[in-house]
Design an enzyme around this catalytic site. Structure first.
Site, short mmCIF file in Angstrom:
data_model
loop_
_atom_site.label_atom_id
_atom_site.label_comp_id
_atom_site.label_asym_id
_atom_site.label_seq_id
_atom_site.Cartn_x
_atom_site.Cartn_y
_atom_site.Cartn_z
N HIS A 1 0.95 -3.03 9.39
CA HIS A 1 2.34 -3.24 9.00
C HIS A 1 3.25 -2.72 10.09
O HIS A 1 2.88 -1.80 10.85
CB HIS A 1 2.67 -2.51 7.68
N HIS B 1 0.83 -1.20 0.00
CA HIS B 1 0.00 0.00 0.00
C HIS B 1 0.87 1.26 0.00
O HIS B 1 0.56 2.25 -0.68
CB HIS B 1 -0.93 0.00 1.22
N ASP C 1 8.42 -1.84 7.69
CA ASP C 1 7.80 -2.16 6.40
C ASP C 1 7.51 -0.88 5.62
O ASP C 1 7.79 -0.78 4.42
CB ASP C 1 6.51 -2.95 6.60
#
Length: 473
Positions: free
Chosen positions: A402, A359, A406
């Site tokens: 996350h 994302h 990340d």
């Protein structure tokens, strides 16, 4: 008989350097009744008859040559102010006349003086060779036309000779050649042993390459979806491997709706980019670059998340491993992830794909494309794009979907790859380098015919509707 022909030099300033030498010149007695240029013509012929080398001319003799060729108005500039002698006259180029410190502005005089200089240099080519200078030559039968006068590279001397190194010289060094045809410059660039034609200043959309890049990114997304299914099978058991310590996740309480807001930020950025893509004149190049960059980043993401499986970042995630009986079941699950683009808004729930955040990659890449391919004066668009990017990253972390590392790695890799790609694309010398072809073969293939930065030019892609044609005409 000795004559002092002071009228032969209409600019008195030049006599400061050469006045004493004028008194020593021997002119025929019958030349006193003639005008000054005729006298200097006779004297120049006398110098030529005596075999005196041009490289040995004094400032006065250069002034006489200028008068003979009809450039008397530049005697003061060239002889008095800049002390031009025969040696420097032979090395004079058109770029010297145009640029500082001379800075001639009359185009006709520049061209005529350049032609006279080239004629004089051709007549004294042996002296030029002794000085290590060679006139730029064109092979017989070649369709290449010279772009201004200059010197060729003297391989023996190991340097460029002449006063300028124009774009044509640089193109020749890179294996390119250009020719002028009806006011347009046609460039022939050599890439991987093949000669390609394109008009300089024009950007070929090369739609077939854009189609290939689209196929590439869709295949990568499909492969990523299948890898996500495999990673889900290997997710560590939460009871054995609890969430890893994370400063941000431990300090900020989880917001349940935050991940949906992060995806909403990505959707808004996507619509912004699609609008820019629709109106941009070079939309084919933009879409090709987006596909190639997005596919490359997600291919790298496949490697990282398959090699390293991290434990889930939060207790709220239901990541019990699901075992599929056969390969067909895994393919069906991969198709479901692929069709939903891995978004929870589309009903897709995945686990184990933490290193690194997909994302964050999408949001950051769209932000950089929006800000890169819009004019700098569009400050409102740039501000909205960056706000959506930063808030999207914050919402990903606030949802505890996350780890912080990340998101950080995803942002760093995406931005660096975007900047590296565009640096190479905007610098023609890098595109033709052997290192770029070896390490970035896909980049070299997609960008080999794109010369320099893509200008931000917009136009309406559709024709006028019928009723508007009737009203407007």
């Amino acid at each position: 008989m000795l004559l002092i022909v002071s009228s032969c030099l209409p600019l008195p300033g030049c006599q400061n350097h050469v006045g004493r030498q004028v008194a020593r010149l021997h002119f025929p007695t019958n030349s006193s009744s003639k005008s000054c240029p005729n006298s200097m013509t006779a004297n120049s012929s006398g110098m030529a008859a005596s075999g005196e080398a041009v490289s040995g001319w004094s400032c006065m003799q250069v002034a006489q040559w200028l008068q003979e060729e009809g450039f008397g108005e530049y005697v003061d500039l060239l002889c008095t102010q800049h002390r031009l002698d025969g040696l420097s006259l032979l090395a004079l180029t058109e770029a010297d006349l145009r640029g500082p410190p001379l800075g001639l502005t009359v185009l006709g005089d520049i061209k005529r003086l350049t032609i006279a200089l080239r004629r004089l240099q051709r007549q004294n080519q042996s002296q030029l060779e002794e000085l290590g200078l060679k006139l730029s030559s064109i092979p017989a039968g070649s369709s290449m036309h010279p772009v201004g006068g200059g010197w060729n590279f003297d391989e023996a001397a190991g340097r460029f000779n002449g006063g300028f190194c124009s774009g044509s010289v640089l193109r020749q060094r890179r294996g390119e050649r250009c020719e002028s045809n009806s006011g347009e410059t046609l460039c022939h660039s050599r890439f991987n042993g093949r000669c390609r034609q394109h008009l300089a200043g024009r950007l070929d959309p090369e739609v077939w390459k854009t189609v290939l890049s689209s196929v590439y990114v869709f295949l990568v997304i499909g492969f990523t979806s299948f890898v996500m299914v495999l990673v889900h099978e290997r997710v560590p058991d939460m009871r054995t491997y609890p969430p890893l310590p994370d400063i941000f996740l431990d300090s900020v309480p989880r917001i349940p709706w935050a991940f949906a807001m992060a995806e909403a930020c990505g959707v808004i950025l996507c619509y912004m980019f699609l609008l820019i893509l629709l109106l941009h004149k070079h939309r084919s190049i933009l879409f090709r670059r987006l596909c190639s960059l997005m596919g490359t980043v997600f291919l790298l993401r496949c490697c990282t998340m398959f090699v390293t499986s991290l434990s889930v970042p939060g207790q709220h995630l239901q990541c019990a491993s699901k075992t599929y009986d056969d390969t067909f079941g895994k393919i069906q699950r991969a198709l479901a992830i692929w069709s939903g683009f891995g978004m929870t808004l589309a009903g897709v729930q995945t686990c184990g794909d933490y290193m690194f955040s997909g994302h964050t990659v999408v949001i950051t890449m769209l932000n950089f494309f929006v800000t890169e391919y819009t004019p700098r004066s569009w400050n409102l668009i740039h501000t909205i794009s960056w706000v959506l990017n930063l808030f999207g990253i914050f919402f990903i972390l606030a949802a505890h979907e996350h780890y912080s590392i990340d998101v950080f790695i995803a942002f760093y890799i995406t931005t660096r790859l975007f900047l590296y790609y565009h640096t190479l694309a905007n610098t023609r010398a890098y595109q033709q380098s052997r290192r770029a072809r070896i390490w970035f073969p896909m980049f070299s293939f997609f960008e080999c015919n794109v010369n320099g930065p893509v200008p931000n030019q917009y136009h309406w892609p559709f024709g006028k509707p019928a009723f508007m044609k009737t009203l407007i005409g």
